[in-house]
Design an enzyme around this catalytic site. Sequence first.
Site, PDB file in Angstrom:
ATOM      1  N   ARG A 223       4.208  87.147 129.056  1.00 50.59           N
ATOM      2  CA  ARG A 223       4.646  86.541 127.799  1.00 50.59           C
ATOM      3  C   ARG A 223       3.886  87.199 126.650  1.00 50.59           C
ATOM      4  NH1 ARG A 223       1.960  82.639 125.391  1.00 50.59           N
ATOM      5  NH2 ARG A 223       1.147  81.630 127.268  1.00 50.59           N
TER       6      ARG A 223
ATOM      7  N   HIS B 186       2.953  80.882 123.414  1.00 50.41           N
ATOM      8  CA  HIS B 186       3.722  79.957 124.248  1.00 50.41           C
ATOM      9  C   HIS B 186       4.828  79.304 123.425  1.00 50.41           C
ATOM     10  CE1 HIS B 186       4.777  76.820 127.073  1.00 50.41           C
ATOM     11  NE2 HIS B 186       4.585  75.923 126.120  1.00 50.41           N
TER      12      HIS B 186
ATOM     13  N   TYR C  86      -7.184  82.628 123.807  1.00 53.20           N
ATOM     14  CA  TYR C  86      -7.385  82.682 125.258  1.00 53.20           C
ATOM     15  C   TYR C  86      -7.052  84.024 125.899  1.00 53.20           C
ATOM     16  CZ  TYR C  86      -2.359  81.446 125.112  1.00 53.20           C
ATOM     17  OH  TYR C  86      -1.005  81.412 124.828  1.00 53.20           O
TER      18      TYR C  86
END
Length: 395
Positions: free
Chosen positions: A282, A286, A295
């Site tokens: 990805r 998100h 992160y």
Amino acid sequence: MQDRNHLARVSTTHQVNIIENGLIDIPMLQILKPDGSLHEQAVEPDISEQTARKIYDTMEYTRVLDERMIGAQRQGRISFYLASTGEEAAVVASAAALSDQDMIMSQYREQGALAYRGYTTQQFMNQMFSNEKDPNKGRQMPIHYGDKELNFMTISSPLGTQIPQASGYAYGQKMAGKDAITICYFGEGAASEGDFHAGLNMAAVLHCPVIFFCRNNGYAISTPAEEQFAGDGIASRGLGYGVKTIRVDGNDPLAVFAATQHARKLALDEKCPVLIEAMTYRLAAHSTSDDPTGYRSRDEEDKWRAKDPILRMAKWMKQKGWFDEEANKKLIESSRQAVLSALKEAEKVAINPIEDIVNDVYSEVPWHLQEQLENLKSHIRLYPQMYPKTSGRVK
């Protein structure tokens, strides 16, 4: 009569045997190299120029749609959006390998599959703006698409609920003798839900013609895969449930197309479930509520940008003589203008009457819902400045 004693199928040993994860090596199907050339031993799937072009064009369109709608959310024009950047091949190429009669049950990042089937830009916009032309009547959050004519089940927020539903729907297809299957999309994070295990077990035991398509994109929001599970991805779980399993490079459009074609034939001919684990990444956040810089590193993202599925397919199509650089630039610009035009049109359409909140559930609206509706109307009339779009719709 068949021996139903489950012990009859079990071999025996007379020493302690520890079965470890490493004993099972599940390979990943890859047909195209990142430079668009075929691997030496790879077999190119039977794919026409028309289908290849439609897959490529839909991936480009989806990326344009994502870019524009993220911008619209940042401007406050819509409330929420989920992009599929980097995962376009996993979604679009798998949808291309299906029949139009096959049911699609989506998670929330499969707008490319819906676009491939013919969902229009205006339909996307009407749903995201929750206007009067939205078939959901404004009662769903943006990106919860659905279309009965296109055999695309309406998306819902709870994670993984579509997995056992797909098993049940596919069982119904089998019982009705239909020449069709169900495909169910989800991420590797959703595979941690109990519904994943219930759905796979149900499909295996009842021999349901369903494809479970897992987009393993490396992250369940901010949780990396290595912190989600210790086993060999999601593919190993399929084997544990007695489900035929394929692992594929999710950034390789030809490999995804070939794997899904094969899985569909198996599901239909043998009346059985098939699990496909597409290894992808990805590249986007998100959702528009997420900041991935917290992160993961830019270096990690850049390594995956080099594996961009759209670029990989463009390079392969050039080698086939199926790609025109100038025509592609015009396609992208045309898509941008179409999305922008549809966006402007959709936000001018009136929203649904507030009564639609309680309609379509009961033949007559119960007293307690009617009472709540009247209380809501009174609240809006008292604070109209807080509801600029709805104040004129309340009587």
